[in-house]
Design a protein around this motif. Sequence first.
Motif, PDB file in Angstrom:
ATOM      1  N   ILE A  82       1.293   4.713   3.908  1.00 55.93           N
ATOM      2  CA  ILE A  82      -0.081   4.831   3.443  1.00 55.93           C
ATOM      3  C   ILE A  82      -0.039   5.487   2.067  1.00 55.93           C
ATOM      4  O   ILE A  82       0.649   6.483   1.871  1.00 55.93           O
ATOM      5  CB  ILE A  82      -0.915   5.685   4.407  1.00 55.93           C
ATOM      6  CG1 ILE A  82      -1.018   4.975   5.767  1.00 55.93           C
ATOM      7  CG2 ILE A  82      -2.298   5.963   3.844  1.00 55.93           C
ATOM      8  CD1 ILE A  82      -1.669   5.812   6.834  1.00 55.93           C
ATOM      9  N   PRO A  83      -0.745   4.939   1.069  1.00 55.10           N
ATOM     10  CA  PRO A  83      -0.662   5.481  -0.289  1.00 55.10           C
ATOM     11  C   PRO A  83      -0.909   6.984  -0.342  1.00 55.10           C
ATOM     12  O   PRO A  83      -1.911   7.484   0.158  1.00 55.10           O
ATOM     13  CB  PRO A  83      -1.766   4.707  -1.033  1.00 55.10           C
ATOM     14  CG  PRO A  83      -1.874   3.421  -0.286  1.00 55.10           C
ATOM     15  CD  PRO A  83      -1.642   3.777   1.163  1.00 55.10           C
ATOM     16  N   GLY A  84       0.028   7.683  -0.950  1.00 50.14           N
ATOM     17  CA  GLY A  84      -0.117   9.112  -1.170  1.00 50.14           C
ATOM     18  C   GLY A  84       0.331   9.996  -0.024  1.00 50.14           C
ATOM     19  O   GLY A  84       0.475  11.206  -0.193  1.00 50.14           O
ATOM     20  N   GLU A 153       4.756   7.225  -9.173  1.00 48.05           N
ATOM     21  CA  GLU A 153       4.251   6.267  -8.192  1.00 48.05           C
ATOM     22  C   GLU A 153       5.360   5.293  -7.787  1.00 48.05           C
ATOM     23  O   GLU A 153       6.094   4.780  -8.630  1.00 48.05           O
ATOM     24  CB  GLU A 153       3.070   5.495  -8.778  1.00 48.05           C
ATOM     25  CG  GLU A 153       2.378   4.588  -7.790  1.00 48.05           C
ATOM     26  CD  GLU A 153       1.161   3.907  -8.389  1.00 48.05           C
ATOM     27  OE1 GLU A 153       0.591   3.022  -7.722  1.00 48.05           O
ATOM     28  OE2 GLU A 153       0.785   4.260  -9.527  1.00 48.05           O
ATOM     29  N   GLN A 154       5.479   5.040  -6.502  1.00 47.22           N
ATOM     30  CA  GLN A 154       6.452   4.076  -6.002  1.00 47.22           C
ATOM     31  C   GLN A 154       5.990   2.645  -6.340  1.00 47.22           C
ATOM     32  O   GLN A 154       4.810   2.426  -6.583  1.00 47.22           O
ATOM     33  CB  GLN A 154       6.593   4.213  -4.491  1.00 47.22           C
ATOM     34  CG  GLN A 154       7.045   5.590  -4.028  1.00 47.22           C
ATOM     35  CD  GLN A 154       7.052   5.711  -2.521  1.00 47.22           C
ATOM     36  OE1 GLN A 154       7.817   5.035  -1.839  1.00 47.22           O
ATOM     37  NE2 GLN A 154       6.201   6.578  -1.984  1.00 47.22           N
ATOM     38  N   PRO A 155       6.908   1.688  -6.336  1.00 49.39           N
ATOM     39  CA  PRO A 155       6.496   0.299  -6.590  1.00 49.39           C
ATOM     40  C   PRO A 155       5.396  -0.173  -5.652  1.00 49.39           C
ATOM     41  O   PRO A 155       4.544  -0.965  -6.033  1.00 49.39           O
ATOM     42  CB  PRO A 155       7.801  -0.488  -6.375  1.00 49.39           C
ATOM     43  CG  PRO A 155       8.874   0.499  -6.743  1.00 49.39           C
ATOM     44  CD  PRO A 155       8.366   1.820  -6.242  1.00 49.39           C
ATOM     45  N   TRP A 156       5.434   0.291  -4.427  1.00 49.50           N
ATOM     46  CA  TRP A 156       4.339   0.108  -3.469  1.00 49.50           C
ATOM     47  C   TRP A 156       4.479   1.222  -2.439  1.00 49.50           C
ATOM     48  O   TRP A 156       5.553   1.806  -2.263  1.00 49.50           O
ATOM     49  CB  TRP A 156       4.367  -1.277  -2.823  1.00 49.50           C
ATOM     50  CG  TRP A 156       5.645  -1.621  -2.100  1.00 49.50           C
ATOM     51  CD1 TRP A 156       6.087  -1.128  -0.889  1.00 49.50           C
ATOM     52  CD2 TRP A 156       6.662  -2.525  -2.549  1.00 49.50           C
ATOM     53  NE1 TRP A 156       7.302  -1.671  -0.570  1.00 49.50           N
ATOM     54  CE2 TRP A 156       7.683  -2.535  -1.559  1.00 49.50           C
ATOM     55  CE3 TRP A 156       6.810  -3.342  -3.678  1.00 49.50           C
ATOM     56  CZ2 TRP A 156       8.822  -3.313  -1.671  1.00 49.50           C
ATOM     57  CZ3 TRP A 156       7.956  -4.111  -3.800  1.00 49.50           C
ATOM     58  CH2 TRP A 156       8.941  -4.103  -2.802  1.00 49.50           C
ATOM     59  N   PRO A 157       3.386   1.570  -1.734  1.00 51.59           N
ATOM     60  CA  PRO A 157       3.457   2.658  -0.752  1.00 51.59           C
ATOM     61  C   PRO A 157       4.539   2.408   0.297  1.00 51.59           C
ATOM     62  O   PRO A 157       4.613   1.332   0.884  1.00 51.59           O
ATOM     63  CB  PRO A 157       2.054   2.647  -0.112  1.00 51.59           C
ATOM     64  CG  PRO A 157       1.180   2.068  -1.177  1.00 51.59           C
ATOM     65  CD  PRO A 157       2.021   1.030  -1.867  1.00 51.59           C
ATOM     66  N   GLY A 158       5.375   3.402   0.518  1.00 46.54           N
ATOM     67  CA  GLY A 158       6.429   3.296   1.509  1.00 46.54           C
ATOM     68  C   GLY A 158       7.729   2.714   1.004  1.00 46.54           C
ATOM     69  O   GLY A 158       8.698   2.593   1.757  1.00 46.54           O
ATOM     70  N   TYR A 159       7.786   2.357  -0.273  1.00 44.60           N
ATOM     71  CA  TYR A 159       8.995   1.744  -0.844  1.00 44.60           C
ATOM     72  C   TYR A 159      10.243   2.573  -0.566  1.00 44.60           C
ATOM     73  O   TYR A 159      11.279   2.045  -0.160  1.00 44.60           O
ATOM     74  CB  TYR A 159       8.803   1.551  -2.344  1.00 44.60           C
ATOM     75  CG  TYR A 159      10.017   0.972  -3.062  1.00 44.60           C
ATOM     76  CD1 TYR A 159      10.174  -0.401  -3.182  1.00 44.60           C
ATOM     77  CD2 TYR A 159      10.993   1.801  -3.619  1.00 44.60           C
ATOM     78  CE1 TYR A 159      11.274  -0.942  -3.843  1.00 44.60           C
ATOM     79  CE2 TYR A 159      12.094   1.274  -4.278  1.00 44.60           C
ATOM     80  CZ  TYR A 159      12.234  -0.093  -4.394  1.00 44.60           C
ATOM     81  OH  TYR A 159      13.328  -0.623  -5.033  1.00 44.60           O
ATOM     82  N   ASP A 160      10.141   3.879  -0.787  1.00 42.96           N
ATOM     83  CA  ASP A 160      11.311   4.747  -0.633  1.00 42.96           C
ATOM     84  C   ASP A 160      11.821   4.787   0.797  1.00 42.96           C
ATOM     85  O   ASP A 160      12.991   5.114   1.031  1.00 42.96           O
ATOM     86  CB  ASP A 160      10.968   6.172  -1.078  1.00 42.96           C
ATOM     87  CG  ASP A 160      10.843   6.304  -2.582  1.00 42.96           C
ATOM     88  OD1 ASP A 160      11.307   5.389  -3.290  1.00 42.96           O
ATOM     89  OD2 ASP A 160      10.277   7.310  -3.046  1.00 42.96           O
ATOM     90  N   ALA A 171       9.906  -8.087  -2.731  1.00 45.63           N
ATOM     91  CA  ALA A 171      10.148  -8.080  -4.174  1.00 45.63           C
ATOM     92  C   ALA A 171      10.161  -9.498  -4.738  1.00 45.63           C
ATOM     93  O   ALA A 171       9.714  -9.724  -5.872  1.00 45.63           O
ATOM     94  CB  ALA A 171      11.464  -7.369  -4.485  1.00 45.63           C
ATOM     95  N   ARG A 172      10.674 -10.447  -3.971  1.00 45.92           N
ATOM     96  CA  ARG A 172      10.728 -11.838  -4.443  1.00 45.92           C
ATOM     97  C   ARG A 172       9.346 -12.438  -4.644  1.00 45.92           C
ATOM     98  O   ARG A 172       9.178 -13.391  -5.406  1.00 45.92           O
ATOM     99  CB  ARG A 172      11.531 -12.692  -3.464  1.00 45.92           C
ATOM    100  CG  ARG A 172      13.021 -12.326  -3.396  1.00 45.92           C
ATOM    101  CD  ARG A 172      13.806 -13.315  -2.544  1.00 45.92           C
ATOM    102  NE  ARG A 172      15.181 -12.859  -2.338  1.00 45.92           N
ATOM    103  CZ  ARG A 172      15.637 -12.332  -1.214  1.00 45.92           C
ATOM    104  NH1 ARG A 172      14.832 -12.215  -0.152  1.00 45.92           N
ATOM    105  NH2 ARG A 172      16.906 -11.932  -1.112  1.00 45.92           N
ATOM    106  N   GLU A 173       8.366 -11.899  -3.970  1.00 46.69           N
ATOM    107  CA  GLU A 173       7.001 -12.415  -4.074  1.00 46.69           C
ATOM    108  C   GLU A 173       6.224 -11.829  -5.246  1.00 46.69           C
ATOM    109  O   GLU A 173       5.138 -12.291  -5.568  1.00 46.69           O
ATOM    110  CB  GLU A 173       6.246 -12.125  -2.771  1.00 46.69           C
ATOM    111  CG  GLU A 173       6.844 -12.800  -1.542  1.00 46.69           C
ATOM    112  CD  GLU A 173       6.131 -12.404  -0.264  1.00 46.69           C
ATOM    113  OE1 GLU A 173       5.204 -11.553  -0.345  1.00 46.69           O
ATOM    114  OE2 GLU A 173       6.468 -12.927   0.802  1.00 46.69           O
ATOM    115  N   LEU A 174       6.793 -10.812  -5.894  1.00 45.00           N
ATOM    116  CA  LEU A 174       6.103 -10.157  -6.999  1.00 45.00           C
ATOM    117  C   LEU A 174       6.150 -10.998  -8.265  1.00 45.00           C
ATOM    118  O   LEU A 174       7.138 -11.704  -8.513  1.00 45.00           O
ATOM    119  CB  LEU A 174       6.741  -8.795  -7.287  1.00 45.00           C
ATOM    120  CG  LEU A 174       6.658  -7.732  -6.198  1.00 45.00           C
ATOM    121  CD1 LEU A 174       7.447  -6.494  -6.640  1.00 45.00           C
ATOM    122  CD2 LEU A 174       5.222  -7.360  -5.893  1.00 45.00           C
TER     123      LEU A 174
END
Length: 202
Positions: A82-84, A153-160, A171-174
């Motif tokens: 979840i973001p943040g 900020e991560q590339p998307w929430p939960g990336y790490d 990532a291939r869909e970006l």
Amino acid sequence: MGLVQETQRSLYATVGATAWVVDALRGAPGWVGNAWRERDQVMHWLGSAYEELSERGQGIVGGAQEGLEVGAGEVNQAARRIPGAAEAEGAVVGAFTGEEDLPISHYDQLRADEVVHKLPGLSQFELRKVRGYETRNQARATVIGRIDKLCEEQPWPGYDEMKLDEILPKARELPAEEQTKLVSYEHRHKNRRTIVDGFSHA
């Protein structure tokens, strides 16, 4: 109210707010997801509840620090997507954590340059956890400054929190521009060659 008292009250409110988030994540992650999408309303509520949150935070700091650590530890990897959430949890846990709970072994025995060398491999959650501990103990400017540069900020929430086999399909869909940002982030942090080489654009 003096500066010291106001600073303490602000800290207590922050701890109280984070404890509220932890409770929400543990009890109703779906609701929290909806709340994030309505974050303006949530922030308005938090602002109006400042005194209540401050009192709760003071109680946690004063007599229930261990309970907060346990509660925060129960927030699993899915909740950190979840973001943040990861950033907030890391900052609060770091304020109370001990050396044995840090992601860097034998932390207190390491020189500042040795700690700095190990920081890029840490997640955003772990970075904020280390920062809280470092600030509360040795407070080395070199370490804190490096952590602050890595906190982003991560590339998307939960990336790490994701493994390679989870990251690669997404990532291939970006779009190419977003892939470039992802590579830049990855290069500054874990620097996994599969990602850096696989999504670098000439």
